[in-house]
Motif scaffolding. Structure first.
Motif, mmCIF file in Angstrom:
data_model
loop_
_atom_site.group_PDB
_atom_site.id
_atom_site.type_symbol
_atom_site.label_atom_id
_atom_site.label_comp_id
_atom_site.label_asym_id
_atom_site.label_seq_id
_atom_site.Cartn_x
_atom_site.Cartn_y
_atom_site.Cartn_z
ATOM 1 N N VAL A 5 0.855 -1.190 0.000
ATOM 2 C CA VAL A 5 0.000 0.000 0.000
ATOM 3 C C VAL A 5 0.891 1.240 0.000
ATOM 4 C CG1 VAL A 5 -1.863 1.220 1.185
ATOM 5 C CG2 VAL A 5 -1.797 -1.285 1.222
ATOM 6 N N ASN B 243 -3.092 5.441 1.266
ATOM 7 C CA ASN B 243 -4.427 4.966 1.644
ATOM 8 C C ASN B 243 -5.162 6.144 2.282
ATOM 9 O OD1 ASN B 243 -6.546 3.124 2.220
ATOM 10 N ND2 ASN B 243 -5.803 2.942 4.317
ATOM 11 N N HIS C 211 -13.358 -6.639 0.803
ATOM 12 C CA HIS C 211 -13.194 -6.788 2.265
ATOM 13 C C HIS C 211 -12.501 -8.124 2.582
ATOM 14 C CE1 HIS C 211 -14.835 -3.416 4.427
ATOM 15 N NE2 HIS C 211 -16.008 -3.456 3.831
ATOM 16 N N SER D 237 -8.796 -8.001 1.821
ATOM 17 C CA SER D 237 -8.002 -7.095 2.682
ATOM 18 C C SER D 237 -7.083 -7.858 3.640
ATOM 19 C CB SER D 237 -8.922 -6.159 3.469
ATOM 20 O OG SER D 237 -9.711 -6.886 4.393
ATOM 21 N N LEU E 71 -3.459 -7.812 2.346
ATOM 22 C CA LEU E 71 -2.771 -6.537 2.092
ATOM 23 C C LEU E 71 -1.550 -6.435 3.000
ATOM 24 C CD1 LEU E 71 -5.636 -3.886 1.785
ATOM 25 C CD2 LEU E 71 -4.068 -4.620 -0.017
ATOM 26 N N GLU E 72 -0.508 -5.821 2.504
ATOM 27 C CA GLU E 72 0.764 -5.595 3.205
ATOM 28 C C GLU E 72 1.604 -6.872 3.329
ATOM 29 O OE1 GLU E 72 1.647 -2.618 3.705
ATOM 30 O OE2 GLU E 72 0.131 -1.374 4.739
ATOM 31 N N PRO F 144 -7.606 -8.553 8.582
ATOM 32 C CA PRO F 144 -6.824 -7.502 7.923
ATOM 33 C C PRO F 144 -6.042 -6.705 8.963
ATOM 34 C CG PRO F 144 -9.224 -7.136 7.675
ATOM 35 C CD PRO F 144 -9.050 -8.272 8.616
ATOM 36 N N TYR G 125 -7.262 -1.540 7.507
ATOM 37 C CA TYR G 125 -8.051 -1.977 6.352
ATOM 38 C C TYR G 125 -9.303 -2.763 6.749
ATOM 39 C CZ TYR G 125 -3.425 -0.863 4.640
ATOM 40 O OH TYR G 125 -2.234 -0.235 4.419
ATOM 41 N N CYS G 126 -9.709 -2.643 8.034
ATOM 42 C CA CYS G 126 -10.946 -3.319 8.466
ATOM 43 C C CYS G 126 -12.152 -2.545 7.953
ATOM 44 C CB CYS G 126 -11.017 -3.395 9.989
ATOM 45 S SG CYS G 126 -9.807 -4.514 10.695
ATOM 46 N N ASN H 56 -12.176 1.148 2.801
ATOM 47 C CA ASN H 56 -10.953 1.766 2.273
ATOM 48 C C ASN H 56 -10.831 1.386 0.806
ATOM 49 O OD1 ASN H 56 -8.777 -0.598 1.973
ATOM 50 N ND2 ASN H 56 -10.081 -1.038 3.728
ATOM 51 N N ALA I 225 -7.721 0.676 -0.614
ATOM 52 C CA ALA I 225 -6.547 -0.174 -0.835
ATOM 53 C C ALA I 225 -6.991 -1.610 -1.139
ATOM 54 C CB ALA I 225 -5.640 -0.141 0.388
ATOM 55 N N MET I 226 -8.026 -2.059 -0.454
ATOM 56 C CA MET I 226 -8.491 -3.442 -0.664
ATOM 57 C C MET I 226 -9.010 -3.634 -2.093
ATOM 58 S SD MET I 226 -11.863 -3.349 1.786
ATOM 59 C CE MET I 226 -13.391 -2.485 1.294
#
Ligand code: KG4
Ligand code: ZN
Length: 364
Positions: free
Chosen positions: A25, A28, A117, A120, A123-124, A306, A310-311, A314, A316-317
């Protein structure tokens, strides 16, 4: 390196993010409308779409700048969550994404907000998700279970709430208790010092093998606990009901939270057995919940959450999931449309498992 800009305007957050290669990411940006909607204790669709219109361009520019990019031309694709959501809100994001993709001559990728969702959780980290997996998306607008089969294209809904979403129940219970909005984080915090066994609230499991949820009875049980069960013809003005305070309040929060978590984990367990799951992924606003994370920590399968950022909603997901679609040749045309929540539920219910493939309007 592949850079995708994601756009999210499905409900009340205007968000944009730049994600590299599906996982890293780079920026964000989330412009929250919580304060605008707080006094109504819920999202007002007209206010939400007007705010998106005001916020979308500054949020896009900020996402670009924070990613260290000078121009939108440096992007490889533009992604947008085009379903499900509030129609006025969705249209702002979809229109912005189509315009931008056309202007820079790059692919447009359409993403289902709920599938994003689920995505997510990687992510990262880009960590592996053992498949098949049970997916749970629980937020203010959704509470549903999914079977994630061979990959992110193979996501099927296997159960959903028949009334309130879990986050909606948190928000409504917070209102009953005279607390602020959104209620989830407030109740989660109060529950820390409460006794989860103080009040025996109901755990609605529906049929013995049902994967659907129902939270409206739990919400009503909290209401009756606070104000007493109404007698026939009795009309209690809610502002006159004394609100619980101190330890009594914390105990109600902890007992309500325990009931929610028992149902969520109970349904996950049912689903996991039914599909022979190897892992569980949980996304959406309620996945930030401390109690749920603790309960999942001792579950027999690996449960992936997540990162906290990112819960809740957002972009980014969406950008991350879009990279997967792009890699598999799945792109949208400039005729992409927004698909609302009611368009989803208006579809005739299918027999057993509800199919949901990217890019097509499907039941939800
Ligand atoms: O995913 P999200 O931002 O928006 C929707 O798609 O609905 O989720 C917002 C919801 C709200 O109902 C909020 O009360 C709930 O997530 N929420 C929580 C927590 N943090 C947010 N619920 C329980 N515990 C939390 N810590
Ligand atoms: Zn959401």
């Amino acid at each position: 390196m592949s850079l995708i800009l994601g756009i999210e305007t499905t409900c009340d957050e205007t968000a944009a993010a730049v994600v590299a290669d599906g996982f890293t990411v780079r920026s964000n940006v989330v412009s929250s409308q919580v304060e605008l909607h707080a006094k109504y204790r819920g999202v007002v669709p007209e206010i939400a779409s007007r705010a998106h219109l005001e916020n979308i361009l500054p949020v896009l520019r900020e996402a670009l700048a924070k990613a260290g990019l000078q121009s939108f031309d440096q992007l490889d694709a533009v992604a947008v969550a085009h379903r499900p959501g509030l129609i006025g809100s969705l249209l702002i994001g979809v229109t912005a994404a189509k315009t931008l993709a056309w202007a820079i001559g790059k692919p447009l990728v359409a993403v289902d907000h709920v599938h994003a969702h689920l995505y997510s959780v990687v992510l990262e980290t880009n960590r592996p998700v053992p498949l098949p997996a049970v997916g749970l998306v629980c937020s203010g607008g959704h509470t549903a279970l999914y079977r994630i089969g061979t990959d992110w294209r193979d996501v099927k809904m296997i159960g959903a709430t028949i009334d309130d979403a879990a986050g909606e129940a948190y928000d409504k219970v917070a209102t009953i208790l005279g607390l602020g909005y959104p209620g989830g984080p407030i109740l989660d915090n109060l529950a820390k010092t409460g006794d989860p066994r103080a009040v025996r609230f109901p755990r609605t499991m529906l049929g013995f093998d049902s994967l659907d949820f129902s939270f409206s009875g739990l919400k009503t049980a909290v209401l009756y606990h606070v104000r007493g069960v109404p007698r026939r013809g009795q009309n209690v003005k809610s502002s006159l009901i004394p609100k619980p305070v101190g330890q009594a309040l914390n105990d109600i929060a902890a007992s309500f939270q325990a009931a929610c978590i028992d149902v969520l984990m109970g349904k996950i367990d049912r689903a996991a057995r039914q599909i022979g799951a190897k892992s569980v992924v949980i996304g959406g606003g309620v996945s930030a919940n401390r109690g749920l994370r603790e309960a999942a920590g001792v579950y027999q399968l690996p449960v992936l959450f997540p990162p906290q950022a990112y819960c809740t909603d957002n972009a980014a997901m969406s950008a991350g999931l879009a990279q997967f679609y792009l890699d598999h040749g799945i792109v949208a045309g400039l005729d992409l449309d927004a698909v609302t929540f009611s368009q989803f539920v208006a579809q005739p219910p299918p027999a057993v498992i509800r199919e949901s493939q990217p890019g097509a309007a499907v039941p939800h």
